[in-house]
Design a protein around this motif. Structure first.
Motif, PDB file in Angstrom:
ATOM      1  N   UNK A 102      40.447  32.633  42.982  1.00 19.82           N
ATOM      2  CA  UNK A 102      40.872  30.711  43.985  1.00 19.82           C
ATOM      3  C   UNK A 102      40.657  31.278  45.652  1.00 19.82           C
ATOM      4  N   UNK A 103      42.139  32.424  45.444  1.00 17.55           N
ATOM      5  CA  UNK A 103      42.044  32.695  47.324  1.00 17.55           C
ATOM      6  C   UNK A 103      41.543  33.562  48.481  1.00 17.55           C
ATOM      7  N   UNK A 133      29.637  41.032  41.155  1.00 13.52           N
ATOM      8  CA  UNK A 133      29.925  40.721  40.266  1.00 13.52           C
ATOM      9  C   UNK A 133      30.822  39.509  40.374  1.00 13.52           C
ATOM     10  N   UNK A 134      30.770  38.771  38.500  1.00 17.88           N
ATOM     11  CA  UNK A 134      31.295  37.889  38.108  1.00 17.88           C
ATOM     12  C   UNK A 134      32.538  37.503  38.348  1.00 17.88           C
ATOM     13  N   UNK A 135      32.717  35.983  39.040  1.00 15.11           N
ATOM     14  CA  UNK A 135      34.906  35.778  39.294  1.00 15.11           C
ATOM     15  C   UNK A 135      34.998  34.770  38.626  1.00 15.11           C
ATOM     16  N   UNK A 136      36.358  34.824  38.853  1.00 17.49           N
ATOM     17  CA  UNK A 136      36.854  33.145  38.474  1.00 17.49           C
ATOM     18  C   UNK A 136      37.400  32.311  39.741  1.00 17.49           C
ATOM     19  N   UNK A 137      37.632  30.914  39.183  1.00 17.10           N
ATOM     20  CA  UNK A 137      38.653  30.113  39.737  1.00 17.10           C
ATOM     21  C   UNK A 137      39.440  29.351  39.700  1.00 17.10           C
ATOM     22  N   UNK A 147      47.110  25.370  40.653  1.00 20.05           N
ATOM     23  CA  UNK A 147      46.092  24.654  41.850  1.00 20.05           C
ATOM     24  C   UNK A 147      46.758  23.300  42.753  1.00 20.05           C
ATOM     25  N   UNK A 148      47.521  22.218  41.934  1.00 19.47           N
ATOM     26  CA  UNK A 148      48.387  21.519  42.883  1.00 19.47           C
ATOM     27  C   UNK A 148      49.652  22.061  43.445  1.00 19.47           C
ATOM     28  N   UNK A 191      45.461  35.358  36.504  1.00 22.50           N
ATOM     29  CA  UNK A 191      45.907  36.270  37.588  1.00 22.50           C
ATOM     30  C   UNK A 191      43.857  36.559  37.975  1.00 22.50           C
ATOM     31  N   UNK A 192      43.699  36.388  37.395  1.00 29.00           N
ATOM     32  CA  UNK A 192      42.259  36.457  37.894  1.00 29.00           C
ATOM     33  C   UNK A 192      41.309  35.574  38.427  1.00 29.00           C
TER      34      UNK A 192
END
Length: 361
Positions: free
Chosen positions: A142-143, A308-312, A339-340, A136-137
């Motif tokens: 990514x969005x 802050x750090x962020x994921x993708x 992702x696809x 979810x994170x």
């Protein structure tokens, strides 16, 4: 009745009555079957390869056999045409096979973790022995990152392409076009290093009491650098395809140039522009190195792209694929499938929107 007699009688010359002989379908299938059998006997009998080599050799045997069979029935000219047509079909199938293989692999291995936990939780406090955890994170990151990058890159890229096509003349326009071509091929890690050295290490300390700070916005800037040249080049090519008489007709009616571009040129080229934009977004959504360098990645949910750090998703796939946990590969495959699917949904939505706008005019 011969061809001369048909012409004298006034019979129209069509492909149906000109072609006197045609290779039967049974012969075509027989040639294909013989090619497969002969290829299997040679390749598997000698042990020089597997079924992949059998298929390649069978295609070669089929094309050769088809040419000789068609030349005896239809003539050399028709045989060459039939052989080249079969070669084109074969090349098309060979081009589709890798794509079909990728889709099948993603779907077959990615459905294992398609559940509510994967889409509704993060990897915060999830150890290597925990089967749970989700992306979810990473989806949120990514969005946000791709969305901000698109908001920056699309207007700049489209306006830059309009300048190059409609206004750009002389050395400056040639210089801009040259650097756009150069930027098209830069590695993604170079864009990440540029934003790291400029934004993270120099600019971000001004807003963080002198301390550098990773953020999702920094990742968006790196993705913008990667998206810009693709958008500029694709939009430029689409604008050049707009017929000149459309512009001339608008000018003849007294419409100023800026309004001609806005009302005539851009709507005409919109489907192609949307395609180029979606290609740029797809590339940005799949980049890992820039996000790793300037966003850092995070196991917890972070809705703030400026702190802050962020994921993708791409970085999540990379980290899970290299994790020693036995539950990590399933998360990686499901994240890749997500992702696809996300890029596919965005592409379809953009295409439908562009088509609706075109039909409504």
């Amino acid at each position: 009745m011969s061809l001369l007699e048909r012409e004298a009688a006034g019979v129209a010359m069509t492909p149906d009555n000109i072609r006197t002989k045609q290779l039967p379908l049974v012969v075509n299938l027989g040639v294909a079957l013989a090619a497969i059998v002969l290829s299997a006997v040679i390749v598997l009998g000698t042990g020089v390869g597997n079924w992949v080599l059998v298929a390649v050799v069978a295609v070669v045997f089929y094309l050769v056999g088809l040419y000789f069979a068609a030349s005896r029935v239809e003539g050399r000219r028709a045989a060459k045409n039939r052989t080249m047509q079969s070669l084109i079909y074969t090349a098309c199938i060979l081009a589709i096979l890798p794509l079909a293989s990728v889709v099948w692999t993603l779907v077959s291995k990615g459905v294992e973790r398609l559940d509510g936990t994967f889409f509704g939780s993060s990897m915060n406090n999830i150890s290597a022995r925990d089967p749970g955890g989700g992306a979810y994170h990473a989806i949120v990151g990514t969005l946000e990152q791709v969305g901000i990058a698109a908001l920056i890159a699309v207007p700049l890229g489209v306006l830059g392409a309009i300048y190059l096509v409609e206004y750009g003349r002389g050395r400056f326009a040639g210089t801009v076009r040259f650097f756009v071509d150069v930027m098209t091929g830069i590695p993604s890690i170079v864009a990440g290093l540029f934003i790291l050295s400029f934004w993270v290490l120099i600019v971000s300390p001004w807003f963080n009491d002198g301390n550098p700070r990773f953020s999702g916005f920094a990742a968006s800037l790196a993705l913008t650098v990667l998206m810009l040249p693709t958008i500029v080049r694709s939009t430029e090519e689409m604008l050049r395809l707009v017929p000149g008489p459309l512009r001339e007709g608008s000018y003849a009616l007294g419409v100023p140039q800026w309004k001609t571009i806005l009302k005539v040129v851009l709507p005409t080229a919109l489907p192609g522009i949307v395609t180029g934009v979606m290609l740029a977004i797809a590339r940005a959504a799949g980049e890992t190195a820039p996000v790793l360098l300037v966003a850092g990645g995070a196991a917890a949910i972070n809705f703030d792209p400026f702190a802050g750090n962020q994921q993708s998703l791409a970085l999540f796939v990379y980290q899970q694929a290299g994790d020693a946990s036995r539950y990590a590969p399933a998360r990686a495959w499901t994240a890749a499938l997500t992702l696809v699917a996300l890029v596919l949904v965005l592409t379809i939505a953009a295409k439908l929107l562009a088509r609706r706008n075109k039909l409504s005019r």
